[in-house]
Design a protein around this motif. Sequence first.
Motif, short mmCIF file in Angstrom:
data_model
loop_
_atom_site.label_atom_id
_atom_site.label_comp_id
_atom_site.label_asym_id
_atom_site.label_seq_id
_atom_site.Cartn_x
_atom_site.Cartn_y
_atom_site.Cartn_z
N LYS A 104 3.99 5.96 -3.35
CA LYS A 104 3.73 6.11 -1.93
C LYS A 104 4.04 7.53 -1.50
CE LYS A 104 7.92 3.54 -1.28
NZ LYS A 104 8.20 2.16 -1.57
N TYR B 12 5.25 -6.28 8.90
CA TYR B 12 5.87 -5.82 7.65
C TYR B 12 7.35 -6.24 7.61
CZ TYR B 12 7.62 -2.59 4.09
OH TYR B 12 8.21 -2.05 2.98
N SER C 215 1.24 -2.42 6.25
CA SER C 215 1.80 -2.21 4.93
C SER C 215 1.85 -0.72 4.58
CB SER C 215 1.03 -3.00 3.87
OG SER C 215 -0.34 -2.81 4.02
N SER C 216 1.18 0.11 5.37
CA SER C 216 1.15 1.53 5.04
C SER C 216 2.18 2.37 5.80
CB SER C 216 -0.24 2.10 5.33
OG SER C 216 -1.22 1.35 4.66
N GLY D 117 2.84 -3.18 0.79
CA GLY D 117 3.54 -1.93 1.05
C GLY D 117 4.39 -1.44 -0.12
N ARG E 49 4.55 4.43 3.91
CA ARG E 49 4.14 5.65 3.19
C ARG E 49 4.76 6.89 3.82
NH1 ARG E 49 -2.22 4.23 2.09
NH2 ARG E 49 -1.77 2.56 0.62
N CYS F 57 -3.47 4.92 6.48
CA CYS F 57 -3.01 3.59 6.89
C CYS F 57 -3.95 2.47 6.46
CB CYS F 57 -2.86 3.52 8.41
SG CYS F 57 -1.44 4.43 9.03
#
Length: 586
Positions: free
Chosen positions: A246, A162, A143-144, A241, A147, A111
């Motif tokens: 990803k 986000y 932004s993670s 992101g 993933r 993260c």
Amino acid sequence: MIKDYRILLFIGLLGMVFLGLAIRKGFDEDYIRYQKAYYEALGEDFPGPVVKQVNVKTPSSMLVDRCQSCHIGASNPGAKDFDMPLTTHPPIVPGAQEDPHDFNKIGCAICHDGSSRDLDMHLAHGEAHGWIAPLLNGKMAQSSCVRCHAMESGHLAGAEVYELGRELFLEKACWGCHTIAGVSTSSQAPELTDAGGKFSFDYLYESIVHPKANDENSKMPKFDWVHDHDTVFALATYLKGQQKSKLRSDDTAPIGYIKPKADEVRISEASVDAGRALFAGVPFEGSINRGGCVNCHAFRSDDGQLAGGNIGPELTWAIRNRGEDWVKDHIVNSRKHAPDSIMPTFKDYNDAELDSLVMFLSTFGYKLSADSEGQKLYDTYCVSCHGEDMNGQGIVSAMLDPYPRDFSRHQFVVAYEDRFKNSILNGVSGTAMPAWKNVLTEGEIETLIEFIKDKTLDEQKKNFKRMEVSLPKIGDDDRRDWKNKGKVVEAGDVERGEAAFQQACTSCHGKLANGKGPNAYNLQHPLPRNLLNKEFMNQEGMTDERLYQSILLGVAGTPMPSHDHLSDQTIIDIIAFIRGNTEEAK
Ligand code: HEC
Ligand code: HEC
Ligand code: HEC
Ligand code: HEC
Ligand code: HEC
Ligand code: HEC
Ligand code: HEC
């Protein structure tokens, strides 16, 4: 070969001293200090140092994550009051009883980025110069989430920033210029599908606030809301992101997450309200907000109140100036009319959406009272482009190409009497200069011309006269060929014309004749003409005679120089070359 064994002995001893120092330093390593402090704070015996490591399998690699060697209390709710880095992790999912994420399985860097193998704080936090993944602290870490979680649409608790960025990307019209795969298709600007993979958070943030930071001539608009930190932060979080590589892929998503269908509700029946919503960039009856004209364009209400952005022209008169079909065409593909337009292309609009916008734009009815004076007329209709000082640098001029005309150069104002009036009536095709004949009366246009002249000319300047020359006809003597006296002018030759153009004109107009030569941006207002601009080159009034005069004498009051060293034949050849460029592509 070293013969003196004393030297070898010395080197060996030195090595052992260094090794000893290294081991000593090891005992004092920061993470060990933190671990000691942690157990002390807990009131427990120090069980000895451990490099706390989590291996996170991602589809592309194995992420070795040692952050918790220092951040040792992250999963321990009892460590809430401990100092950094020993403390409990703050809640990621607001209101959740227990965080659904197990740091012992997924670590931290998934993260927060950083350099997860390192045990030195600065290195681990990705502060090494040029490290591609500097720490994403605080809410930047949102932004993670993408993933692992599918976030094309729908709502994920804890990812509000986000998601706001995702909406703003549509509301602020970014989508009209930038492609993000699956979200938008546009070729106006660099693709951002992998923005997060390529750029750091700070770079993305900076690119929105100061578009000219990297490139002074950047055509990325500077929006008037960029002082609003939360808006820019959310956009940057969303863009960070966007990473091609990803973690999430349909079969390796760590949770059996079913990708929500991005159900795109579109406007299917035209109405003024739908048009207003598109203009403002807000959703309409369940549709997503794909519009946002107001970020760039202002308009006037019936009582004259002006509202909206300053990046493109005011649209109060757009329908009256241009007509409905032209406007629809312009929304879908602005570059058809103005090849160097920066206006986003709203290619995927359907008929109902286009009709809605035109219906909304048609509600603008503002008009000045009939007896208004020159200043008032100018301030209402012309100032935003041509500027208060008449120098062509009004508030919206920066993003226009060609720039608005600079009237402070009296040579232009005096040299082109007929054209001056005609251009106000009919506009200049292929540029942002609209036709005013459906908005202004002949009388008002006369008033405006007088006003402009009054402001820019004194008696002496009025007397400026441009030389008069006429286009030579085929078979005439070449009046300008001093070497071969008596040579007659023949039809223009495209190849010879191109060769001459490459010699005399490319520094400003560019090899391609598109107006983007190496000197283009060093010139003062206006920019060199884009000679591939079909609408401009093929408009009424753009005769060979005008081209001949402009090339031979220059354009009065602009950096377009005279070329009186060229023979008539060469100029005629160049005209053939220029014409060939815009005819071919017809
Ligand atoms: C050598 C010990 C150490 C390691 C290893 C370490 N950190 Fe830190 N971290 C700290 C300390 C100390 C602080 C608080 C000091 C500060 O605020 O700069 C901190 C602060 C942070 C913060 C808050 C930053 C801020 O500016 O608010 C985050 C987020 C963080 N660390 C994440 C990580 C991640 C992710 C990793 C692994 C990639 C990691 N840390 C590895 C020691 C470490
Ligand atoms: C699932 C994603 C995720 C993981 C995994 C994660 N964090 Fe965070 N972290 C966040 C988010 C989101 C916030 C911001 C919370 C807020 O303020 O709303 C945050 C906040 C923080 C903060 C305090 C705010 C600041 O100044 O940055 C620190 C420190 C931190 N994380 C460190 C860590 C460490 C160390 C780990 C590993 C043990 C870790 N995080 C694992 C998402 C994560
Ligand atoms: C490494 C993959 C990973 C990342 C990154 C990640 N999550 Fe999760 N998330 C999970 C897993 C695994 C679960 C647990 C699902 C379960 O219990 O079935 C989960 C569950 C959740 C849940 C509860 C279940 C749900 O779907 O509502 C929320 C809310 C959530 N995560 C929010 C976030 C937020 C916010 C972020 C970013 C700050 C984030 N996650 C980042 C893997 C991840
Ligand atoms: C009128 C078209 C246009 C619009 C609208 C637009 N951009 Fe741009 N953007 C550009 C251009 C052109 C560039 C390339 C910069 C340059 O000229 O060198 C750019 C560059 C960027 C970059 C840097 C990318 C890189 O490769 O360096 C980011 C980030 C960015 N834009 C984000 C945004 C965001 C966010 C929005 C919406 C708020 C937005 N843009 C709206 C035209 C646009
Ligand atoms: C990023 C800024 C930006 C956005 C967003 C934008 N435009 Fe534009 N627009 C411009 C610029 C700059 C011009 C001038 C250059 C040109 O003619 O294309 C322009 C020109 C126009 C013109 C031509 C005006 C004239 O008379 O020459 C119309 C009509 C127009 N825009 C309508 C719209 C509509 C409708 C939307 C929303 C769907 C929109 N624009 C969104 C920047 C923008
Ligand atoms: C949306 C911006 C815009 C507005 C509003 C605008 N102009 Fe222009 N004008 C331009 C541009 C751009 C050019 C340069 C055209 C070119 O490159 O030949 C121009 C050129 C001109 C020219 C020179 C035409 C030529 O043939 O070279 C005149 C005269 C002119 N404008 C008068 C006016 C007057 C009077 C008004 C107000 C009623 C007005 N303009 C409003 C953008 C604008
Ligand atoms: C010093 C830079 C410079 C050089 C060199 C130059 N031009 Fe230009 N040119 C300009 C500028 C600036 C304009 C725009 C004038 C305007 O706005 O009306 C222009 C406009 C033009 C126009 C449009 C004239 C019109 O009537 O609207 C033509 C045609 C043209 N140039 C051809 C040429 C040719 C052919 C050459 C080489 C023989 C050349 N130019 C060399 C800067 C240059």
